[in-house]
Scaffold this motif. Structure first.
Motif, short mmCIF file in Angstrom:
data_model
loop_
_atom_site.label_atom_id
_atom_site.label_comp_id
_atom_site.label_asym_id
_atom_site.label_seq_id
_atom_site.Cartn_x
_atom_site.Cartn_y
_atom_site.Cartn_z
N GLY A 336 38.38 27.38 41.18
CA GLY A 336 37.73 27.00 42.59
C GLY A 336 37.93 28.11 43.71
O GLY A 336 37.15 28.42 44.11
N VAL A 337 38.97 28.31 43.45
CA VAL A 337 39.41 29.55 44.49
C VAL A 337 38.87 30.86 44.36
O VAL A 337 38.06 31.38 45.09
N VAL A 338 38.58 31.24 43.11
CA VAL A 338 37.83 32.37 42.58
C VAL A 338 36.17 32.17 43.11
O VAL A 338 35.72 32.89 43.72
N SER A 339 35.61 31.08 42.71
CA SER A 339 34.26 30.80 42.91
C SER A 339 34.11 31.04 44.54
O SER A 339 33.23 31.53 45.02
N ASN A 340 34.77 30.51 45.29
CA ASN A 340 34.74 30.40 46.71
C ASN A 340 34.89 31.87 47.33
O ASN A 340 33.95 32.24 48.08
N VAL A 341 35.75 32.60 46.88
CA VAL A 341 35.75 34.04 47.29
C VAL A 341 34.35 34.86 46.87
O VAL A 341 33.65 35.74 47.80
N GLN A 342 34.05 34.82 45.72
CA GLN A 342 32.82 35.46 45.57
C GLN A 342 31.52 34.92 46.16
O GLN A 342 30.65 35.59 46.44
N ASN A 343 31.52 33.69 46.28
CA ASN A 343 30.19 32.93 46.98
C ASN A 343 30.26 33.61 48.40
O ASN A 343 29.10 33.69 48.69
#
Lengths: 555, 148
Positions: A336-343
């Motif tokens: 979830g953390v990674v996705s948030n950063v990339q989005n």
């Protein structure tokens, strides 16, 4: 002798009625001990004198106001001390013949050194501490005074407790000491707070709820109140089993009923398998042969063992699943953390993913998270299997192999960081581009404005020139003669207008030509004299033509 | 208040209420340490038909120590009475005796008033009043008039 006794008694216990309440209170505070009643009383008196009289009066017992006199107002004024206004206690006589309480006169002389009645100087101003009476020259009062005071009737100080005894003042002490049955003392039993008068003492000790008793059976000690409950629970008491009527100690009863008692109702041995039989222990042996469960007890036992094993296994599996669930939750959070950063960095949409992968060696966040969600958690693939729907994703430089069971969290983090960096770079570049564009636009705008102004100026010039040409064409026609042909200049004028619109050089040539023609005719326009004489050289020169135009404009 | 003074003041209070001496009335005794006593000027004296109030303040070791006695409200004009109510009377200070009582003090003051022949303030009244302590017992009195 009487005087001496009276003086010594002054330091003994007090005896007026209001003493009794105080004594009782003090007794309440005192720790009860094995001492006699009298000991307890004197202890309380000492306590009280220490509290209440240590400041103003050294000796509590030198005042007589603690006595409860009968008919006090009828006592002769001659027996009343002038200082304290009470019947004198331990009366002493001064050298001037007046009689006072010993304590009163001692204190008075210590202060003023004079007799309170006639102010005769008495004794030394600073008496010795040991025997102030001697240094003040005091003597015991006359025997008759002492006797009259001793015979004053007083009441027992324990009237509040119920004593109605009255006697002469000289005997009240012995009454309290040896006769009075109304002295109160705290019960010595721990827990009992009652104040008990002497008369009820023995009976109270016999019946006190808090007295210590010993159980005859178990030899433990209790208070009487506790013992009332103990008698029904004493483990050493002999009791009869309520089922088989065997005699036994109470503490053995539980053991007896659970293992031995033949009359104790028990269930069948197979009650756990479902047998409903219930009966006295001695009947069990009769029941068992007929019990349907007895025949298959071997099978049932085996089943029970298997059941137990399966239950245990199930338990351990449940524990494993719980552990794995926790692990998966942790991983999901990391993703979830990674996705948030990339989005947030607004990367390319999912369909542009393959090109991106090939070019930059990185993965779009949408694609990554989609792959994670589709692949990692699908039932078909197992928890961590690579997804079949996106076989191309692990290629193109994605730095973890397809058959790894875990995506290394470190790599994911690197992804995130790299992504962040690139997106910030992109943002910066976009901003730069926008700035440059803006600057160019402004420059072009400035330039075009300048050019447009010039064009406007030129257009105005042309109009003026046209007007002048028309004027010039009209002048010779009118001046030379109306017959010189109207058609010629009309055509020339039209031609000149067209040319002037075409360009500056053409216009100037045209003017030069006109001027030349006019000059040759010897005609002049007023105000144009300076530039009027034309020359054939200058007529072909653009710059000269320009200056001519300027002058024309000044018209 | 020591036990001795409490006992004695209780007795004196009862005595003063029960049979007060002539011309003396207990006005108020809200607590045992301060009383106000009303005295009436005796007949056939300069203070006839005049009423005065004496305030008694008792120390904790009364009666061994004298009470503080001052006139309040209406101060009589007298050669030994200052206009702030202080009374120049030896038995209130140096010549106090534990044998004296409130009644006897009141009677002494009444007698002092009665023996007056000339109603006037003491000659040093204004000087004394300007510098006097709050309590007359702090004054160092000099007694010279033995006629009262």
């Amino acid at each position: 002798m009487m005087d001496d006794r009276e003086l010594s008694e002054a330091s003994d216990a007090p005896h007026s009625p209001d003493r009794s309440g105080i004594a009782a209170r003090a007794l309440t505070q005192d720790e009860p001990d094995a001492g006699s009643l009298w000991n307890v009383l004197s202890a309380s008196s000492t306590t009280e004198s220490g509290v209440r009289f240590s400041i103003d009066l050294d000796d509590l017992f030198s005042t007589s106001d603690k006595y409860d006199y009968v008919d006090e107002e009828k006592i002769s004024q001659h027996l009343i001390c002038h200082v304290c206004h009470n019947p004198m206690l331990s009366p002493v006589k001064t050298s001037c013949g007046h009689t006072f309480c010993k304590g009163c006169i001692t204190r008075t002389i210590s202060l003023s050194g004079k007799c309170p009645v006639d102010r005769t100087r008495l004794g030394t101003p600073q008496p010795s501490e040991e025997s102030p009476a001697q240094s003040f020259d005091l003597h015991p009062a006359d025997r008759i005074i002492s006797n009259m005071l001793d015979e004053l009737r007083v009441r027992c100080p324990f009237r509040e407790n119920g004593c109605v005894f009255e006697t002469q003042r000289q005997f009240i002490k012995s009454h309290v000491r040896s006769e009075c049955e109304y002295l109160a003392k705290k019960c010595p039993n721990r827990g009992c707070e009652r104040l008990v008068i002497q008369r009820d003492w023995d009976e109270h000790l016999r019946s006190c709820e808090w007295r210590q008793v010993e159980c005859d059976e178990c030899k433990e000690t209790f208070t009487w109140g506790e013992f009332q409950n103990h008698s029904s629970t004493c483990p050493a008491e002999n009791i009869v089993c309520p089922h088989c009527e065997t005699q036994l100690l109470r503490r053995l009863l539980v053991e007896h009923t659970s293992t031995l008692c033949p009359r104790f109702p028990i269930g069948c041995l197979h009650s756990s398998f479902g047998c409903m039989w219930l009966g006295e222990r001695l009947l069990l042996s009769d029941h068992l042969p007929s019990c349907p469960y007895e025949a298959i007890k071997g099978f049932l036992e085996k089943q029970r063992i298997v059941n137990d094993r399966i239950t245990r296994e199930n338990e351990s599996l449940k524990r494993q699943v719980a552990g794995l669930t926790v692990e998966v939750t942790g991983l999901r959070q990391q993703l979830g953390v990674v996705s948030n950063v990339q989005n947030r960095s607004e990367w390319a949409p999912r369909n542009a993913l393959p090109e991106n992968n090939m070019e930059s060696g990185e993965m779009s966040p949408v694609g990554l998270s989609a792959w994670m969600e589709d692949g990692l958690f699908s039932q078909d693939e197992g928890f961590y299997g690579p997804p079949q729907s996106h076989p191309q994703l692990p290629l193109g430089g994605v730095p973890y192999p397809p058959h790894d069971h875990m995506v290394p969290p470190l790599l994911l983090q690197e992804f995130a960081i790299e992504n962040e960096r690139l997106s910030s770079e992109l943002t910066a570049m976009r901003a730069q581009l926008e700035t440059t564009e803006l600057r160019n636009n402004v420059a072009i705008m400035n330039e075009s404005v300048k050019v447009r102004d010039e064009i406007h100026g030129l257009r105005a010039l042309c109009h003026q020139l046209q007007a002048q040409i028309l004027l010039l064409l009209d002048v010779p026609r009118k001046g030379v003669g109306g017959s010189s042909g109207a058609g010629g200049p009309g055509v020339g004028s039209a031609t000149a207008r067209t040319d002037a619109l075409d360009g500056l050089a053409a216009a100037s040539n045209f003017v030069a030509a006109i001027s030349g023609a006019r000059g040759s005719r010897g005609a002049r326009i007023p105000g144009m004299s300076s530039s009027a004489p034309p020359s054939p050289q200058s007529s072909n020169n653009g710059s000269t033509a320009n200056s001519n135009h300027t002058n024309v404009l000044k018209l | 208040m020591s036990n001795l003074s409490t006992k004695r003041l209780t007795k004196e209070l009862a005595e003063l209420q029960k049979k007060p001496p002539g011309g003396v009335t207990l006005e108020s005794a809200d607590n045992l340490s301060q009383w106000v006593v009303k005295v009436e000027g005796a007949k056939d004296t300069l203070y006839q038909n005049e009423v005065f109030w004496l305030r008694f303040t008792f120390p904790s070791n009364y009666p061994l120590e004298s009470p503080e006695v001052v006139f309040v409200r209406n101060i009589p004009i007298h050669p030994h009475i200052y206009s702030n109510g202080h009374i120049c009377l030896s038995i209130l200070y140096d010549h106090w005796s534990p044998a004296l009582t409130i009644s006897s003090v009141c009677l002494s003051i009444l007698s002092m008033l009665s023996s007056c022949t000339n109603k006037e303030r003491p000659p040093d009244d204004s000087r004394y009043v300007a510098h006097a302590a709050k309590s007359p017992k702090q004054t160092n009195w000099a007694f010279h008039d033995d006629t009262v």
